[in-house]
Motif scaffolding. Structure first.
Motif, PDB file in Angstrom:
ATOM      1  N   THR A   1       0.934  -1.432  -0.042  1.00  0.00           N
ATOM      2  CA  THR A   1      -0.009   0.123   0.219  1.00  0.00           C
ATOM      3  C   THR A   1       0.803   1.206   0.168  1.00  0.00           C
ATOM      4  OG1 THR A   1       0.087   0.209   2.429  1.00  0.00           O
ATOM      5  CG2 THR A   1      -1.656  -1.218   1.533  1.00  0.00           C
TER       6      THR A   1
ATOM      7  N   LEU B   1      -6.405   2.894   3.305  1.00  0.00           N
ATOM      8  CA  LEU B   1      -5.432   1.625   2.648  1.00  0.00           C
ATOM      9  C   LEU B   1      -5.228   0.365   3.586  1.00  0.00           C
ATOM     10  CD1 LEU B   1      -3.209   3.773   0.413  1.00  0.00           C
ATOM     11  CD2 LEU B   1      -4.894   2.074  -0.464  1.00  0.00           C
TER      12      LEU B   1
ATOM     13  N   PHE C   1      -5.951  -3.627   3.498  1.00  0.00           N
ATOM     14  CA  PHE C   1      -4.708  -4.818   3.754  1.00  0.00           C
ATOM     15  C   PHE C   1      -5.162  -5.470   4.897  1.00  0.00           C
ATOM     16  CE2 PHE C   1      -1.011  -5.680   6.569  1.00  0.00           C
ATOM     17  CZ  PHE C   1      -0.329  -6.213   5.907  1.00  0.00           C
TER      18      PHE C   1
END
Ligand SMILES: Cc1ncc(COP(=O)(O)O)c(C=O)c1O
Length: 374
Positions: free
Chosen positions: A331, A364, A368
């Motif tokens: 990311t 992000l 994840f």
């Protein structure tokens, strides 16, 4: 002299320039020189001040103007109580060189910036750690501390506000800690680089140097004052400690840069404005972290009361270093692994940097977490 690798600094050296979203940064978003000068009303006049400066070593111990401005951050301290150093990192090193002898007993309240236990250890001290626990809101167990100290205890070290947890000891708790140290004649070394970044209240919180005759406070321009590029810090300490620290300072510092000294003095003379900006940044940004955590089932945390960092407990069966490396690769988001702070199972977020990067980065992180959640 053998010393442990400085785990957090090594992590930052390796990865800080490789990320897109730096959620490992611990400074309140740094000011540009233009912002500092605008804030101090000196954009037009600064060259008149700087151009006549002859670039000598300057005032060896730091300019009177700067030491007065530092002393003004403390209720009871004056210029002669202040020693200028090369960042808080230089200030802390000098304090331990001044105080610690082989065989001394040192109690380190952890987690903390690693200098506060690895330097005493490297100087031959017997370092005992008092761990902060999430169940206690990361506040130190002062009864346990009382049981740990004894007549051979040279010093107790801590950071306040705490890095990484953001826990804050207020005056009453600092006084209790000082009384524990006083009962055995120990010093208290309190790293206060995050002082001024509270989540509530507008006044500076109490400083150890104001509360205890063997209280030592270190501070710097880097974190609460957003000027790490000045590389300027200080020690506020009893005269005998400063005298011994100055002995070492002659060998490893001489003086700090004249330009750093000058700009730091200007900044501290406008500390009200800089700290108001810092409080606005840490409050706005922590509110964004709060919103994210409220909606993110794989993360929990003890909400920090001050500082710029927090420990995030994540629900994933991954060691923190692997978590952080995979997160970065997938990311571009950088956290600091808890393993670098002896806090496995956590990652440290620095939330006082750019708000947009924090909001975009945390989104992000959620993506994840879906791929690794336990
Ligand atoms: C608690 C603490 N002390 C000292 C330092 C070093 O600060 P400076 O930039 O003033 O050397 C840091 C940097 O992260 C820190 O977190």
């Amino acid at each position: 002299m053998k010393i442990q690798p400085f785990a957090v600094e090594q992590w930052m050296n390796a990865y800080e320039t490789r990320c897109r979203y730096n959620l490992a940064e611990t400074c309140v978003e740094s000011l540009t020189l233009a912002q500092l000068l605008a804030l101090a009303g000196k954009r037009e006049s600064i060259l008149d001040e700087l151009l006549p400066l002859k670039l000598t070593y300057g005032a060896i111990e730091g300019s009177d103007r700067l030491r007065d401005a530092v002393a003004a951050l403390y209720a009871t301290r004056a210029r002669h109580d202040v020693m200028i150093a090369h960042g808080a990192i230089g200030a802390n090193s000098l304090v331990y060189q001044a105080l610690v002898e082989p065989g001394d007993h040192v109690v380190a309240i952890v987690p903390n910036y690693q200098q506060h236990y690895s330097i005493p250890e490297s100087l031959g001290a017997r370092v005992q750690k008092l761990p902060l626990r999430a169940a206690d809101g990361f506040m130190p167990d002062l009864d346990a501390l009382r049981r740990m100290v004894g007549p051979d205890t040279r010093l107790i070290s801590l950071s306040n506000p705490n890095n990484p947890t953001g826990a804050l000891l207020e005056r009453r708790q600092l006084e209790e800690l000082a009384a524990i140290a006083d009962a055995v004649g120990a010093y208290v070394v309190c790293d206060e680089v995050y002082r001024g970044t509270t989540q509530s209240g507008d006044d500076l919180t109490a400083s150890m140097a104001d509360l205890y005759e063997r209280g030592i406070s270190t501070g710097s321009m880097s974190k609460a004052f957003s000027l790490a590029g000045l590389r300027l810090g200080w020690v506020v300490a009893p005269a005998a400690v400063l005298k011994s620290a100055e002995l070492h300072r002659d060998y490893n510092t001489i003086s700090v840069g004249m330009l750093d000294d000058h700009l730091a003095a200007i900044a501290l003379e406008h500390s009200d404005r800089i700290l108001a900006r810092s409080r606005a940044v840490v409050r706005t940004n922590l509110a964004a972290v709060d919103r994210w955590i409220a909606a993110e089932p794989a993360i929990e945390y003890v909400r920090p009361r001050a500082g710029t960092t927090a420990l995030l407990k994540y629900a994933a069966a991954l060691p923190s270093r692997e978590f952080c490396i995979r997160l970065l690769e997938q990311t571009g988001v950088l956290f600091t692994p808890g393993s670098a702070l002896d806090m496995e199972g956590y990652v440290r977020i620095g939330y006082a940097n750019n708000l947009h990067a924090i909001e975009a980065g945390l989104e992000l992180v959620s993506g994840f977490l879906r791929t690794v959640a336990a």
